[in-house]
Design a protein around this motif. Sequence first.
Motif, short mmCIF file in Angstrom:
data_model
loop_
_atom_site.label_atom_id
_atom_site.label_comp_id
_atom_site.label_asym_id
_atom_site.label_seq_id
_atom_site.Cartn_x
_atom_site.Cartn_y
_atom_site.Cartn_z
N TYR A 146 14.34 -5.37 -16.04
CA TYR A 146 14.14 -3.90 -15.62
C TYR A 146 13.02 -3.77 -14.68
O TYR A 146 13.20 -3.14 -13.70
N PRO A 147 11.86 -4.17 -14.95
CA PRO A 147 10.73 -4.16 -13.91
C PRO A 147 11.00 -4.68 -12.40
O PRO A 147 10.58 -4.12 -11.64
N LEU A 148 11.58 -5.73 -12.45
CA LEU A 148 12.05 -6.29 -11.06
C LEU A 148 13.05 -5.21 -10.41
O LEU A 148 12.83 -5.18 -9.28
N GLN A 149 14.08 -4.87 -11.14
CA GLN A 149 15.12 -3.91 -10.58
C GLN A 149 14.41 -2.77 -9.83
O GLN A 149 14.78 -2.19 -8.97
N MET A 150 13.44 -2.40 -10.88
CA MET A 150 12.60 -1.08 -9.98
C MET A 150 12.18 -1.25 -8.79
O MET A 150 12.40 -0.57 -7.97
N VAL A 151 11.35 -2.51 -8.90
CA VAL A 151 10.80 -2.85 -7.70
C VAL A 151 11.92 -2.95 -6.46
O VAL A 151 11.60 -2.61 -5.29
N VAL A 152 13.04 -3.69 -6.61
CA VAL A 152 14.03 -4.07 -5.66
C VAL A 152 14.68 -2.89 -5.09
O VAL A 152 14.72 -2.74 -3.89
N ARG A 153 15.07 -1.97 -6.11
CA ARG A 153 15.67 -0.89 -5.54
C ARG A 153 14.87 0.34 -5.00
O ARG A 153 15.04 0.94 -4.19
N ALA A 154 13.27 0.21 -5.49
CA ALA A 154 12.41 0.92 -4.66
C ALA A 154 12.27 0.51 -3.20
O ALA A 154 12.20 1.26 -2.19
N ALA A 155 12.20 -0.77 -3.03
CA ALA A 155 12.15 -1.51 -1.82
C ALA A 155 13.32 -1.01 -0.79
O ALA A 155 13.20 -0.73 0.19
N ASP A 156 14.52 -1.35 -1.53
CA ASP A 156 15.66 -1.20 -0.69
C ASP A 156 15.85 0.51 -0.17
O ASP A 156 16.30 1.02 0.98
N ALA A 157 15.05 1.53 -0.99
CA ALA A 157 15.04 2.69 -0.61
C ALA A 157 13.91 3.13 0.34
O ALA A 157 13.83 4.24 0.52
N GLY A 158 13.25 2.21 0.71
CA GLY A 158 12.16 2.70 1.52
C GLY A 158 10.80 3.13 1.20
O GLY A 158 10.11 3.51 1.61
N TRP A 159 10.56 2.83 -0.42
CA TRP A 159 9.33 3.29 -0.84
C TRP A 159 8.29 2.71 -0.56
O TRP A 159 8.13 1.45 -0.22
N ARG A 160 6.94 3.36 -0.42
CA ARG A 160 5.69 2.67 -0.24
C ARG A 160 5.39 1.98 -1.37
O ARG A 160 5.08 2.83 -2.55
N ILE A 161 5.13 0.56 -1.62
CA ILE A 161 4.92 0.15 -2.91
C ILE A 161 3.22 -0.58 -2.61
O ILE A 161 3.05 -1.18 -1.99
N ALA A 162 2.33 -0.22 -3.65
CA ALA A 162 1.04 -0.68 -3.68
C ALA A 162 0.71 -1.62 -4.89
O ALA A 162 1.42 -1.13 -5.87
N GLU A 163 -0.32 -2.51 -4.67
CA GLU A 163 -0.66 -3.43 -5.90
C GLU A 163 -2.13 -3.43 -6.12
O GLU A 163 -2.63 -3.51 -4.87
N HIS A 164 -2.55 -3.23 -7.13
CA HIS A 164 -3.95 -3.46 -7.42
C HIS A 164 -4.25 -4.28 -8.73
O HIS A 164 -3.62 -4.18 -9.48
N ASP A 165 -5.57 -4.81 -8.31
CA ASP A 165 -5.97 -5.63 -9.49
C ASP A 165 -6.15 -5.07 -10.88
O ASP A 165 -6.81 -3.69 -10.82
N VAL A 166 -5.81 -5.45 -12.02
CA VAL A 166 -6.12 -5.03 -13.19
C VAL A 166 -6.40 -5.93 -14.10
O VAL A 166 -6.12 -7.24 -14.21
N PRO A 167 -7.61 -5.82 -15.06
CA PRO A 167 -7.87 -6.73 -16.12
C PRO A 167 -6.79 -7.03 -16.95
O PRO A 167 -5.81 -6.17 -17.52
N TYR A 168 -6.48 -8.34 -17.29
CA TYR A 168 -5.43 -8.60 -18.37
C TYR A 168 -5.92 -9.23 -19.52
O TYR A 168 -6.62 -10.50 -19.31
N LEU A 169 -5.87 -9.05 -20.63
CA LEU A 169 -6.60 -9.18 -21.83
C LEU A 169 -5.62 -10.15 -22.82
O LEU A 169 -4.40 -9.96 -22.71
N PRO A 170 -5.89 -10.89 -23.68
CA PRO A 170 -5.23 -11.65 -24.45
C PRO A 170 -4.62 -10.40 -25.50
O PRO A 170 -5.13 -9.67 -25.93
N ARG A 171 -3.15 -10.77 -25.56
CA ARG A 171 -2.31 -9.85 -26.40
C ARG A 171 -2.64 -9.81 -27.66
O ARG A 171 -3.02 -10.78 -28.51
N THR A 172 -2.29 -8.70 -28.44
CA THR A 172 -2.49 -8.57 -29.99
C THR A 172 -0.95 -9.15 -30.38
O THR A 172 -0.02 -8.69 -30.05
N GLY A 173 -0.86 -10.13 -31.23
CA GLY A 173 0.27 -10.50 -31.66
C GLY A 173 0.95 -11.70 -30.67
O GLY A 173 0.20 -12.23 -29.77
N THR A 174 2.17 -11.95 -30.96
CA THR A 174 2.85 -12.73 -30.00
C THR A 174 3.93 -12.11 -29.33
O THR A 174 4.71 -11.25 -29.69
#
Length: 236
Positions: free
Chosen positions: A176-204
């Motif tokens: 699902y997350p990839l399909q969102m990006v692929v279809r947005a790109a196909d539709a000509g969306w402007r897509i931006a990416e920014h760094d965010v901190p990634y923490l150890p998750r709680t649980g498995t």
Amino acid sequence: MTTTAASFSHPPDVDVVLPCLNEAEALPWVLARIPAGWRALVVDNGSTDGSADVARALGATVVREQRRGFGAACHAGLLAATADVVCFCDCDASLDPARLVPFVREIRDGEADLVLGRRRPQARGAWPAHARAGNLALARLLRRRTGLRLHDLGPLRAARRAPLLALGLTDRRSGYPLQMVVRAADAGWRIAEHDVPYLPRTGTSKVTGTWRGTWQAVRDMSRVLKEPPHLRAGGG
């Protein structure tokens, strides 16, 4: 899909979709970081640890999605959303939803149609090697398919609700997350990416906690990349 609404005297400024499967321990941390005026949509995907009750007690709106799958939970949240801008965030305390504030500002200012968070691990073990390898392989395949030079396909993201629905997303698993990006790109969306901190998750992790889970996700996403171009309405 069923929805239990928290009391909201006025429409929320932003809806934050939080797919949830047995995240009772992480929910207090996550929900405490939802910005004021925003609504948390916790999509319970069959939890057995009381996650829905915890979320409801903390003021979140609980959406129940019986069909298992990350994409099924995300899309149920999108369908339940009513705000103009919709965000997505994992519900395992690995990502801080407060980091979405500049993402939303960028969408509202018309600078981008879809904003993604590039995960930057803050501790050893926050992002297992096999999960990172799978993500890198998919980023390369995405570049070949769309020309987008993204580094991550992470779950922290923001876009406008109506254009997202117009993409006609169909994957209900890990793709699902990839399909969102692929279809947005196909539709000509402007897509931006920014760094965010990634923490150890709680649980498995239910997806990337094992090599098997990671490569099952890679297979799901590889199928998405083989789809023919899907042109839809712009991001506006």
